[in-house]
Design a protein around this motif. Structure first.
Motif, PDB file in Angstrom:
ATOM      1  N   PHE A   8       0.860  -1.172   0.000  1.00  0.00           N
ATOM      2  CA  PHE A   8       0.000   0.000   0.000  1.00  0.00           C
ATOM      3  C   PHE A   8       0.901   1.228   0.000  1.00  0.00           C
ATOM      4  CE2 PHE A   8      -3.229  -2.979   1.301  1.00  0.00           C
ATOM      5  CZ  PHE A   8      -4.427  -2.410   0.874  1.00  0.00           C
ATOM      6  N   HIS A  36      -7.767   2.139  -3.908  1.00  0.00           N
ATOM      7  CA  HIS A  36      -8.997   2.634  -3.287  1.00  0.00           C
ATOM      8  C   HIS A  36      -9.044   4.127  -3.567  1.00  0.00           C
ATOM      9  CE1 HIS A  36     -10.648  -0.806  -1.153  1.00  0.00           C
ATOM     10  NE2 HIS A  36      -9.409  -1.160  -0.854  1.00  0.00           N
ATOM     11  N   ILE A  39     -12.271   6.233   1.149  1.00  0.00           N
ATOM     12  CA  ILE A  39     -12.955   5.382   2.116  1.00  0.00           C
ATOM     13  C   ILE A  39     -13.975   6.236   2.864  1.00  0.00           C
ATOM     14  CG2 ILE A  39     -12.725   3.905   4.142  1.00  0.00           C
ATOM     15  CD1 ILE A  39     -11.445   2.654   1.697  1.00  0.00           C
ATOM     16  N   TYR A  47     -14.525  -4.663   7.342  1.00  0.00           N
ATOM     17  CA  TYR A  47     -13.223  -4.960   6.752  1.00  0.00           C
ATOM     18  C   TYR A  47     -13.098  -6.471   6.600  1.00  0.00           C
ATOM     19  CZ  TYR A  47      -8.071  -5.280   6.600  1.00  0.00           C
ATOM     20  OH  TYR A  47      -6.766  -5.559   6.276  1.00  0.00           O
ATOM     21  N   LEU A  53     -10.299  -1.104   9.969  1.00  0.00           N
ATOM     22  CA  LEU A  53      -9.674  -0.932   8.666  1.00  0.00           C
ATOM     23  C   LEU A  53      -8.341  -0.207   8.848  1.00  0.00           C
ATOM     24  CD1 LEU A  53     -10.189  -1.284   5.567  1.00  0.00           C
ATOM     25  CD2 LEU A  53     -10.973   1.091   5.584  1.00  0.00           C
ATOM     26  N   TYR A  57      -5.540   2.261   3.907  1.00  0.00           N
ATOM     27  CA  TYR A  57      -6.585   2.100   2.908  1.00  0.00           C
ATOM     28  C   TYR A  57      -7.136   3.445   2.443  1.00  0.00           C
ATOM     29  CZ  TYR A  57      -6.996  -2.985   3.110  1.00  0.00           C
ATOM     30  OH  TYR A  57      -6.749  -4.335   2.989  1.00  0.00           O
ATOM     31  N   THR A  60      -4.099   5.571  -0.103  1.00  0.00           N
ATOM     32  CA  THR A  60      -3.360   4.954  -1.207  1.00  0.00           C
ATOM     33  C   THR A  60      -3.122   5.940  -2.352  1.00  0.00           C
ATOM     34  OG1 THR A  60      -5.448   4.116  -2.108  1.00  0.00           O
ATOM     35  CG2 THR A  60      -4.162   2.620  -0.754  1.00  0.00           C
TER      36      THR A  60
END
Length: 282
Positions: A8, A36, A39, A47, A53, A57, A60
């Motif tokens: 990531f 992603h 979010i 998750y 999570l 995330y 990214t």
């Protein structure tokens, strides 16, 4: 066995160009990046791995921009997505991005694609969750039409494209029914997933790599029933925490490439992990 990595990459991690140079110098086969777009904070979708999570995330980097930077500073390193959320893209734009990256990298790109797990993220893109797999199938049809050597039209349930001039073309040549770059589909084993793989992909990107002794023979049978060349099927375990025994087991199954998981850390942490993984790179 070829050993590639996934990470990531974020605004807080090692930079794409720095990582790409290190991977090529150390003999790793490739760099795969997840995607992603955002979010939503009011997410109710759990998750998949359980618990909270992870922070990365929501931070990214865009994988195509980051892989373009990686391509510019390497000559041999494979470049891939793991995975592109095809349902969340305009397929005509995505076809251009993919073809451009494959063209500029000299045919080094792998399109890892998937269907997503975050309902709220997909909803913000206008994706109807129930039909997202069929939407992806249609969008792949549009993209393949644009990648074809001659102007080709596509008409599907969820979209269409006129016969068009669309350049650059991907460097990689058609393989059976697949045009464009090497394409791997992520997701859990099952008849519908395997049908999609056999229709428009080169193989499977199973996350974590568990249960392959049972699922790989099933996929190979579906592949043969679809009339695909048995030697052409590729299974690439993804986001694996490697051990020598695990990699030997994959090799016994006929697997030729594995993607191992790097931590979403700064330069020092990532390079230490590459040092530890070096033992698996032949």
């Amino acid at each position: 066995m070829r050993i590639a990595v996934t990470i990531f990459l974020t605004d807080e991690t090692i930079a794409p160009a720095r990582l790409a140079r290190e991977l090529e110098q150390r003999g790793f086969a490739g760099l795969y990046l997840p995607e992603h777009t955002h979010i939503p904070t009011e997410r109710t979708t759990p998750y998949p791995a359980g618990g909270e999570l992870p922070r990365e995330y929501g931070r990214t980097l865009d994988p195509f921009v980051a892989l373009g930077q990686a391509a510019a500073v390497t000559e041999r390193l494979g470049l891939g997505t793991g995975i592109t959320l095809v349902a969340q893209h305009d397929p005509i734009d995505l076809a251009k991005q993919v073809a451009t990256l494959d063209h500029l990298s000299g045919g080094r790109f792998t399109l890892g694609l998937g269907f997503g797990w975050n309902v709220e993220e997909a909803d913000d893109h206008g994706v109807e969750w129930r039909t997202r797999r069929d939407l992806v199938r249609d969008r792949m049809g549009i993209m393949r039409a644009l990648w074809a050597d001659e102007p080709t039209a596509y008409e599907g349930e969820f979209g269409s494209v006129r016969a068009s001039f669309a350049y650059p073309k991907p460097v990689q040549k058609p393989r059976g029914p697949v045009s464009g770059p090497r394409t791997l589909v992520g997701g859990a084993a099952g008849p519908k997933l395997f049908a999609h793989i056999c229709e428009y992909a080169d193989g499977w990107l199973p996350i974590g790599g568990r249960g392959l002794s049972e699922s790989v023979p099933v996929l190979r049978a579906a592949w043969a029933d679809a009339g695909r060349d048995p030697a052409a099927l590729q299974v690439v375990p993804y986001a694996v925490h490697p051990t020598s025994g695990k990699l030997a087991h994959y090799a016994d199954l006929g697997i030729e490439e594995t993607v191992v998981q790097l931590p979403p850390g700064g330069e020092a942490e990532v390079l230490r992990t590459l040092d530890a993984f070096q033992v698996h790179v032949s």
